[in-house]
Scaffold this active site. Structure first.
Site, PDB file in Angstrom:
ATOM      1  N   HIS A  96       0.867  -1.186   0.000  1.00 26.28           N
ATOM      2  CA  HIS A  96       0.000   0.000   0.000  1.00 26.28           C
ATOM      3  C   HIS A  96       0.904   1.236   0.000  1.00 26.28           C
ATOM      4  O   HIS A  96       1.960   1.246   0.638  1.00 26.28           O
ATOM      5  CB  HIS A  96      -0.908  -0.013   1.235  1.00 26.28           C
ATOM      6  CG  HIS A  96      -2.002   1.010   1.149  1.00 26.28           C
ATOM      7  ND1 HIS A  96      -1.774   2.336   1.420  1.00 26.28           N
ATOM      8  CD2 HIS A  96      -3.304   0.904   0.801  1.00 26.28           C
ATOM      9  CE1 HIS A  96      -2.898   3.012   1.244  1.00 26.28           C
ATOM     10  NE2 HIS A  96      -3.850   2.161   0.864  1.00 26.28           N
ATOM     11  N   GLU A 166      -3.691   2.066  -7.489  1.00 26.79           N
ATOM     12  CA  GLU A 166      -4.137   3.166  -6.637  1.00 26.79           C
ATOM     13  C   GLU A 166      -3.249   4.395  -6.872  1.00 26.79           C
ATOM     14  O   GLU A 166      -2.137   4.470  -6.324  1.00 26.79           O
ATOM     15  CB  GLU A 166      -4.013   2.766  -5.167  1.00 26.79           C
ATOM     16  CG  GLU A 166      -4.835   1.563  -4.777  1.00 26.79           C
ATOM     17  CD  GLU A 166      -5.137   1.612  -3.287  1.00 26.79           C
ATOM     18  OE1 GLU A 166      -6.304   1.805  -2.952  1.00 26.79           O
ATOM     19  OE2 GLU A 166      -4.214   1.487  -2.476  1.00 26.79           O
TER      20      GLU A 166
HETATM   21  C1  PEP Z   1      -6.988   2.969   0.345  1.00 23.68           C
HETATM   22  O1  PEP Z   1      -7.065   2.801   1.542  1.00 23.68           O
HETATM   23  O2  PEP Z   1      -6.219   2.305  -0.340  1.00 23.68           O
HETATM   24  C2  PEP Z   1      -7.845   3.964  -0.279  1.00 23.68           C
HETATM   25  C3  PEP Z   1      -7.983   3.926  -1.581  1.00 23.68           C
HETATM   26  O3  PEP Z   1      -8.433   4.883   0.530  1.00 23.68           O
HETATM   27  P1  PEP Z   1      -9.629   5.884   0.111  1.00 23.68           P
HETATM   28  O4  PEP Z   1     -10.711   5.024  -0.500  1.00 23.68           O
HETATM   29  O5  PEP Z   1     -10.043   6.519   1.373  1.00 23.68           O
HETATM   30  O6  PEP Z   1      -9.083   6.831  -0.904  1.00 23.68           O
END
Ligand code: PEP
Length: 241
Positions: A96, A166
């Site tokens: 992450h 992400e």
């Molecule tokens: C995450 O925790 O990886 C995340 C995408 O958080 P959020 O949905 O709050 O942006």
């Protein structure tokens, strides 16, 4: 190991460092997961609470937010992949951006963690993503390919590993790429990196009730990794419905 191919959408609730016992009890009382075989819902609470979910979760799976890169030994404070099995954990987030940024995890650490997880029949959810600076310098594809080449272990395949794209600048900010950008990037991630072409690839970064349906329905998106909005049980129930 869970058979990933049977799911059309995967939803991962990443609670991060949030929640306590009373929150968990309320959450589990209210969580409504349709027993459909098509959706895979994975709840990732803080590690200390994993055992509170074990054997209680219905129609969904338990995930960890991280794991040690070591198997056993003199590593004070660490938790091994093997021990996650004792608590019914089937999935584990690794790499992450918060781990990469605040805990100095590098691609090699992430590769080691994913490898240990696979060995212990737990599916790693390997996160990749570019910073705002890298995006503005048009380096997104280059950065993602580098992370893919260096953080995915050789034993990974479409059956035992999930990828989560992400964009770092979208996590917890309320900002997201446009729907077309998300689809295009997911397409390019597959096409430019043949070894993960058929992997499940999730999108993460400010997914909420307003945008989730459109994102989930994109051809090259297989689900969502949801942080903040997964803590709001009514909102989360509607997203996974
Ligand atoms: C995450 O925790 O990886 C995340 C995408 O958080 P959020 O949905 O709050 O942006």
């Amino acid at each position: 190991m869970i058979k990933l191919s049977k799911f059309s959408s995967i939803f991962v609730a990443n609670w991060k460092l949030n929640g306590n016992l009373s929150f968990i009890n309320q959450y589990l009382d209210s969580l409504k997961v349709n027993p459909s075989q098509l959706n895979c819902v994975i709840i990732c609470p803080p590690t200390i609470y994993l055992n509170n979910f074990n054997s209680i979760l219905k129609n969904c799976y338990l995930g960890s937010q991280d794991i040690s890169k070591f198997e056993s030994g003199a590593y004070t404070g660490e938790i091994s992949s093997k021990s996650l099995n004792d608590f019914g954990v089937k999935f584990c987030i690794v790499g992450h951006s918060e781990r990469r940024q605040y805990f100095n995890e590098n691609n090699n650490d992430i590769k080691n963690k994913a490898s240990k997880l696979i060995k212990n029949n737990i599916i790693p959810i390997i996160c990749i993503g570019e910073s705002l600076k890298q995006k503005n310098e048009n380096k997104t594809i280059e950065v993602l390919s580098y992370q893919i080449n260096n953080s995915i272990p050789s034993e990974s395949n479409q059956h035992n590993t999930i990828i989560a794209y992400e964009p770092i600048w979208a996590i917890g900010t309320g900002l997201t790429p446009t729907i077309d950008e998300i689809e295009n990037l997911h397409y390019l991630i597959r096409k430019n990196n043949i070894k993960i072409e058929n992997f499940k690839i999730l999108y993460g970064g400010s997914v909420n009730l307003q945008n989730s349906r459109e994102i989930i329905n994109l051809t090259n998106v297989d689900g969502a990794l949801i942080g903040g909005a997964s803590l709001k049980i009514d909102e989360f129930n509607q997203m996974i419905a």
